[in-house]
Design a protein around this motif. Structure first.
Motif, PDB file in Angstrom:
ATOM      1  N   ILE A   3      -3.069 -53.929 -52.797  1.00  0.00           N
ATOM      2  CA  ILE A   3      -3.583 -54.270 -51.471  1.00  0.00           C
ATOM      3  C   ILE A   3      -3.024 -53.236 -50.509  1.00  0.00           C
ATOM      4  O   ILE A   3      -1.806 -53.161 -50.305  1.00  0.00           O
ATOM      5  CB  ILE A   3      -3.134 -55.686 -51.049  1.00  0.00           C
ATOM      6  CG1 ILE A   3      -3.461 -56.721 -52.136  1.00  0.00           C
ATOM      7  CG2 ILE A   3      -3.765 -56.060 -49.717  1.00  0.00           C
ATOM      8  CD1 ILE A   3      -4.922 -56.869 -52.440  1.00  0.00           C
ATOM      9  N   HIS A  10      -3.709 -51.005 -46.666  1.00  0.00           N
ATOM     10  CA  HIS A  10      -4.457 -50.863 -45.417  1.00  0.00           C
ATOM     11  C   HIS A  10      -4.818 -49.394 -45.223  1.00  0.00           C
ATOM     12  O   HIS A  10      -3.943 -48.535 -45.215  1.00  0.00           O
ATOM     13  CB  HIS A  10      -3.632 -51.365 -44.229  1.00  0.00           C
ATOM     14  CG  HIS A  10      -4.466 -51.672 -43.025  1.00  0.00           C
ATOM     15  ND1 HIS A  10      -5.396 -52.687 -43.016  1.00  0.00           N
ATOM     16  CD2 HIS A  10      -4.537 -51.081 -41.801  1.00  0.00           C
ATOM     17  CE1 HIS A  10      -5.993 -52.728 -41.842  1.00  0.00           C
ATOM     18  NE2 HIS A  10      -5.499 -51.759 -41.087  1.00  0.00           N
ATOM     19  N   THR A  34      -7.681 -53.330 -47.146  1.00  0.00           N
ATOM     20  CA  THR A  34      -7.731 -54.377 -46.119  1.00  0.00           C
ATOM     21  C   THR A  34      -8.392 -53.883 -44.839  1.00  0.00           C
ATOM     22  O   THR A  34      -8.878 -54.686 -44.051  1.00  0.00           O
ATOM     23  CB  THR A  34      -6.311 -54.888 -45.795  1.00  0.00           C
ATOM     24  OG1 THR A  34      -5.469 -53.770 -45.486  1.00  0.00           O
ATOM     25  CG2 THR A  34      -5.738 -55.669 -46.968  1.00  0.00           C
ATOM     26  N   TYR A  82      -3.071 -59.943 -44.967  1.00  0.00           N
ATOM     27  CA  TYR A  82      -4.059 -60.090 -46.040  1.00  0.00           C
ATOM     28  C   TYR A  82      -4.306 -61.561 -46.368  1.00  0.00           C
ATOM     29  O   TYR A  82      -5.456 -61.993 -46.513  1.00  0.00           O
ATOM     30  CB  TYR A  82      -3.594 -59.350 -47.293  1.00  0.00           C
ATOM     31  CG  TYR A  82      -4.435 -59.665 -48.509  1.00  0.00           C
ATOM     32  CD1 TYR A  82      -5.715 -59.133 -48.649  1.00  0.00           C
ATOM     33  CD2 TYR A  82      -3.955 -60.523 -49.498  1.00  0.00           C
ATOM     34  CE1 TYR A  82      -6.490 -59.437 -49.757  1.00  0.00           C
ATOM     35  CE2 TYR A  82      -4.726 -60.825 -50.602  1.00  0.00           C
ATOM     36  CZ  TYR A  82      -5.994 -60.280 -50.733  1.00  0.00           C
ATOM     37  OH  TYR A  82      -6.769 -60.605 -51.832  1.00  0.00           O
ATOM     38  N   THR A 115      -7.894 -63.411 -45.716  1.00  0.00           N
ATOM     39  CA  THR A 115      -8.674 -63.908 -46.855  1.00  0.00           C
ATOM     40  C   THR A 115      -8.378 -65.375 -47.142  1.00  0.00           C
ATOM     41  O   THR A 115      -8.573 -65.842 -48.264  1.00  0.00           O
ATOM     42  CB  THR A 115      -8.375 -63.079 -48.117  1.00  0.00           C
ATOM     43  OG1 THR A 115      -6.972 -63.175 -48.429  1.00  0.00           O
ATOM     44  CG2 THR A 115      -8.739 -61.617 -47.899  1.00  0.00           C
TER      45      THR A 115
END
Length: 241
Positions: free
Chosen positions: A87, A89, A121, A166, A170
């Motif tokens: 994950i 950015h 993200t 995150y 989500t």
């Protein structure tokens, strides 16, 4: 699902110009919960830092001089992220730098995408909040993540903040549950958002509220000639998580 939230700091904005990674920060999520496992490395970039990079990170060549080189930590890093979903950015930035570092060590290490999958993200945020600022700071503010202690860019701190962003971004995809303390130097945070496991409180209307409700219905019936709601209604209940 195992996920690794990752951030890097670099000597400049472009790996094509030979800039290098000076810090890697990773935190682990397992089934959308922080496990407390993390990987944090400062690295000797073996080159000068651009003025802008030193300003936003606070890192100096003097501080980094005795730190390991990427080649010395690459096996530990790949072991930590292998098989996980990364994950990141603005993933293109970090992935570009990671692949550049790997390429300097030879083709046998391949690309980072060969070791794990990548979720950006920034792309998720742009889809959810089109036309708005979607920097990490902007998302922290919008999603209620406390980033008051973020005075400089730091890979581990930013990875910790991004993990919260995150999960909030989500949250419709599953329960949001953080219940561990993660230490990062002088910083520590504990989040407990596993509301699905909490008992629900039931709020009941008071006698005064019920009487006011009944009077309101009677006024509607008198004015309109009829009211779809019955004059006598069951005691109102509202569940609060």
């Amino acid at each position: 699902m195992r996920q690794i939230v990752l951030d890097t700091e670099t000597t400049g904005l472009s790996w094509e110009k030979g800039n290098r990674i000076v810090e890697i920060g990773c935190v682990e999520l397992l089934e959308r919960r922080l496990t407390g496992r993390q990987l944090h490395k400062h690295l000797n970039p073996e080159r000068e830092m651009e003025a802008g990079a030193q300003e936003v990170t606070g890192l100096t060549l003097e501080f980094l001089a005795d730190k390991p080189r990427f080649a010395e930590v690459v096996d530990e890093f790949l072991d930590f992220v292998r098989g996980a979903e990364l994950i990141i950015h603005n993933a293109a930035f970090d992935v570009g730098f990671l692949n550049y570092e790997l390429s300097l060590l030879g083709p046998h290490l391949g690309r980072i995408e060969e070791h794990c999958s990548v979720v950006d993200t920034l792309a998720l945020a742009r889809e959810r909040f089109p036309g708005q600022r979607n920097s990490l700071d902007a998302l922290c503010k919008r999603l209620g993540v406390n980033n008051a202690h973020r005075k400089l860019h730091g890979a581990l701190l930013d990875a910790e903040l991004l993990a919260e962003v995150y999960l909030a971004l989500t949250s419709g995809q599953g329960d949001l549950g953080l219940g561990v303390v993660v230490e990062s130097g002088a910083t520590a945070f504990e989040r407990t958002f596993a509301t699905a496991d909490l008992p629900r409180r039931v709020l009941r209307a008071s006698a005064e509220e019920t009487a006011a409700h009944r009077a309101r219905l009677e006024r509607i019936a008198a004015k309109a000639g009829r009211c779809l709601w019955p004059a006598e209604v069951p005691e109102a209940e509202v569940e609060i998580a």
